[in-house]
Design a protein around this motif. Structure first.
Motif, mmCIF file in Angstrom:
data_model
loop_
_atom_site.group_PDB
_atom_site.id
_atom_site.type_symbol
_atom_site.label_atom_id
_atom_site.label_comp_id
_atom_site.label_asym_id
_atom_site.label_seq_id
_atom_site.Cartn_x
_atom_site.Cartn_y
_atom_site.Cartn_z
ATOM 1 N N PRO A 191 0.823 -1.225 0.000
ATOM 2 C CA PRO A 191 0.000 0.000 0.000
ATOM 3 C C PRO A 191 0.853 1.270 0.000
ATOM 4 O O PRO A 191 0.540 2.236 -0.705
ATOM 5 N N ALA A 192 1.950 1.269 0.766
ATOM 6 C CA ALA A 192 2.825 2.445 0.788
ATOM 7 C C ALA A 192 3.496 2.645 -0.568
ATOM 8 O O ALA A 192 3.670 3.785 -1.032
ATOM 9 N N LEU A 193 3.877 1.539 -1.207
ATOM 10 C CA LEU A 193 4.517 1.623 -2.523
ATOM 11 C C LEU A 193 3.559 2.237 -3.547
ATOM 12 O O LEU A 193 3.945 3.086 -4.359
ATOM 13 N N VAL A 194 2.288 1.828 -3.494
ATOM 14 C CA VAL A 194 1.291 2.376 -4.416
ATOM 15 C C VAL A 194 1.069 3.861 -4.145
ATOM 16 O O VAL A 194 0.923 4.660 -5.083
ATOM 17 N N GLU A 195 1.062 4.256 -2.878
ATOM 18 C CA GLU A 195 0.869 5.673 -2.565
ATOM 19 C C GLU A 195 2.051 6.513 -3.048
ATOM 20 O O GLU A 195 1.881 7.661 -3.469
ATOM 21 N N GLU A 196 3.269 5.941 -2.972
ATOM 22 C CA GLU A 196 4.442 6.615 -3.548
ATOM 23 C C GLU A 196 4.212 6.882 -5.029
ATOM 24 O O GLU A 196 4.436 7.994 -5.530
ATOM 25 N N PHE A 197 3.794 5.845 -5.714
ATOM 26 C CA PHE A 197 3.560 5.953 -7.156
ATOM 27 C C PHE A 197 2.430 6.931 -7.454
ATOM 28 O O PHE A 197 2.508 7.722 -8.400
#
Length: 564
Positions: A191-197
């Motif tokens: 989820p954090a990786l997607v929010e970064e993107f």
């Protein structure tokens, strides 16, 4: 949006299939004693999945191409079989009909294009997944204000906001699925990786954000001599429309075009690496997407320094910022790379925050030490002579070590890796003998010099503190002896003589410590003017250091062996 639900379902279907396949081969089969089957087919399965995703991204366009490009740089998350396949994704898609571009631009600007511009070329200069660019000419009034009339008009693809919203919603759902799979959640916070993107993508479709980045780049980096950037026509710029000066020149990777203009490609390679490192270690605000389509070499009349060309950067949608904490870690990384120091490189990576404190780094240190021992200092031309099988074997081993560690790249550091990877590839294409180690060395030397100055200040302050204590010691010792002579010293133990002997030895060791500090500091300072003499002075400090550290140790050991 029309078709939005179908798009959403296509993305989820692809993800569900990939997750189910991974679950079956990596979790179920091993429980039935078929791990060998999973291991034997893993590389092929990963390549097929990556190839299918690439086809899906090209078909859907929009944010999915950006997803593939983003994942292609996530070496901390995905194996090379996937990243190498995704690297082939190009941000070139079929152009939008000009009638749709005209309608969106006029709605944004509030006036017909024929009023806003003297002319607009209907043929696009470039058609990307998020926007499209056309050459245009400013009206006479706007040209008088801007000081130029040739511009590039960037317009978002119609409906791109809705497409991005659908894609992000699908990606967030997939991230939730993956967060419930232990083999994934133990390795990465999806989820954090997607929010970064999501944050990066949102910035890229806001042309006001890009325009502000361009102006900051111009102010902080584009000096006009070595580096330039296009001016923004703010009167014709909105969140969905960006108008900027047309700075088209020789593409930076056009070696034949550079030679025709009398410019040496090898010189361009060396200078480009220097410009990118200046951005990283100077202001810390850097262009994170320096691929050949975003950099031109602009010839001009000789300036005062005799320069006849400069770099002109465009497309400031993806920019990076080196934070203070990241700068400190990066400093250690650069120094370690220049010194070919595997352990120091791991320490720098830990400072950056890439590795969790619990990570067992012994295998990583070993792999990095082998990397430096085998390939350290090699230029691109030398690396081409290495047996590809050796590269492949090392890459597989190194990849296994890396993927076994609990780490995830921070977004800023990921952008640095992207920028440096593109820089190295571009420079090597211009000059096969280009050596990234040589490009790093001047900056490593500068950082080492700064570290040395810090060390000098630290040693000097400790020397002053030691000297201060030493200055007070004779008075205290004299007071003790006087009180002893006058009978005013209460003696409760027969070990007074031994204590006084220890005080005497301590004073001698303190004197040695001060002498060592003085010689070391003096030697470091003198090396700036006379390397040989400075080195001799520094070497002369070693006996004093040994005496300060070891004086009296033999007597102490003797007393332990022969107690009274």
């Amino acid at each position: 949006m029309p078709g939005g639900r179908a798009r959403y379902r296509r993305i989820l279907r692809f993800a569900a299939r990939a997750i189910a396949q991974t679950w079956w081969f990596e979790l179920v089969l091993p429980k039935f004693g078929l791990r060998a089957v999973a291991d034997r087919t893993r590389n092929h399965r990963l390549q097929v999945t990556a190839r299918r995703f690439r086809a899906l991204a090209v078909d859907l366009g929009g944010l999915m191409i950006k997803v593939g490009q983003f994942l292609s740089s996530r070496l901390d998350v995905l194996p090379p079989e996937v990243t190498s396949e995704l690297e082939q994704l190009q941000d070139e898609v079929p152009p939008v009909p000009f009638a749709h571009i005209r309608a969106l631009a006029e709605a944004e600007l509030g006036v017909p294009l024929g009023v806003a511009f003297a002319s607009v070329d209907e043929r696009p200069v470039a058609a990307a997944s998020l926007g499209q660019a056309h050459r245009a000419r400013l009206s006479a009034e706007d040209a008088a204000l801007a000081g130029f009339d040739q511009v590039v008009l960037k317009v978002q693809r119609p409906g791109i906001d809705d497409i991005v919203a659908v894609d992000l919603a699908a990606l967030r759902r997939v991230a939730v699925w993956l967060s419930r799979v232990r083999i994934v959640s133990d390795r990465v916070d999806m989820p954090a990786l997607v929010e970064e993107f999501a944050a990066t993508s949102t910035d890229e479709i806001d042309y006001l954000h890009e325009a502000a980045n361009a102006e900051r780049f111009t102010k902080n980096i584009a000096d006009g001599a070595r580096v330039g950037a296009p001016a923004i026509v703010w009167e014709r710029t909105t969140r969905r429309v960006l108008t900027l000066a047309d700075v088209t020149a020789i593409k930076v990777n056009d070696a034949d075009g550079l030679r025709a203009a009398g410019i040496d490609p090898a010189e361009v390679a060396a200078e480009f690496a220097a410009v990118m490192f200046d951005q990283l270690f100077g202001d810390g605000f850097f262009h994170a997407d320096p691929h050949p389509g975003n950099i031109f070499v602009t010839p001009h009349a000789p300036d005062e320094a005799g320069r006849t060309w400069r770099f002109t950067f465009i497309d400031f949608g993806m920019m990076g910022q080196v934070s203070d904490g990241l700068r400190r870690g990066l400093r250690r990384v650069v120094i370690a790379v220049a010194a070919r120091d595997g352990r120091g490189l791991v320490a720098g990576i830990q400072d950056i925050g890439v590795l969790l404190p619990s990570a067992d780094t012994a295998e990583l240190e070993r792999a990095l030490t082998q990397l430096f021992a085998r390939f350290g200092g090699m230029g691109f031309a030398e690396l081409q002579d290495v047996d590809p099988r050796e590269f492949r074997a090392f890459a597989e081993e190194f990849g296994e070590v890396v993927r076994a560690l609990p780490f995830q790249f921070p977004e800023d550091f990921l952008l640095i890796i992207r920028a440096m990877s593109l820089t190295s590839g571009l420079c090597s294409s211009l000059d096969p003998t280009f050596n990234i180690w040589d490009a790093v060395e001047p900056y490593a030397q500068r950082l080492l010099s700064e570290e040395s100055r810090g060390l000098v200040r630290d040693v000097a302050s400790k020397a002053v503190a030691t000297a201060s204590g030493l200055a007070r010691l004779p008075g205290r010792l004299d007071e003790i002896l006087t009180r002893l002579e006058e009978g005013r010293l209460a003696v409760e133990s027969p070990s007074v003589e031994r204590r006084l002997s220890r005080v005497e030895r301590m004073m001698r060791r303190l004197v040695s410590a001060v002498v060592f500090a003085a010689l070391l500091v003096g030697g470091i300072v003198l090396r700036g003017q006379d390397v040989v003499f400075g080195t001799i002075v520094m070497a002369a400090s070693v006996p004093a250091l040994l005496h300060a550290l070891l004086a009296g140790s033999g007597r102490v050991q003797g007393r332990i062996r022969n107690p009274r």
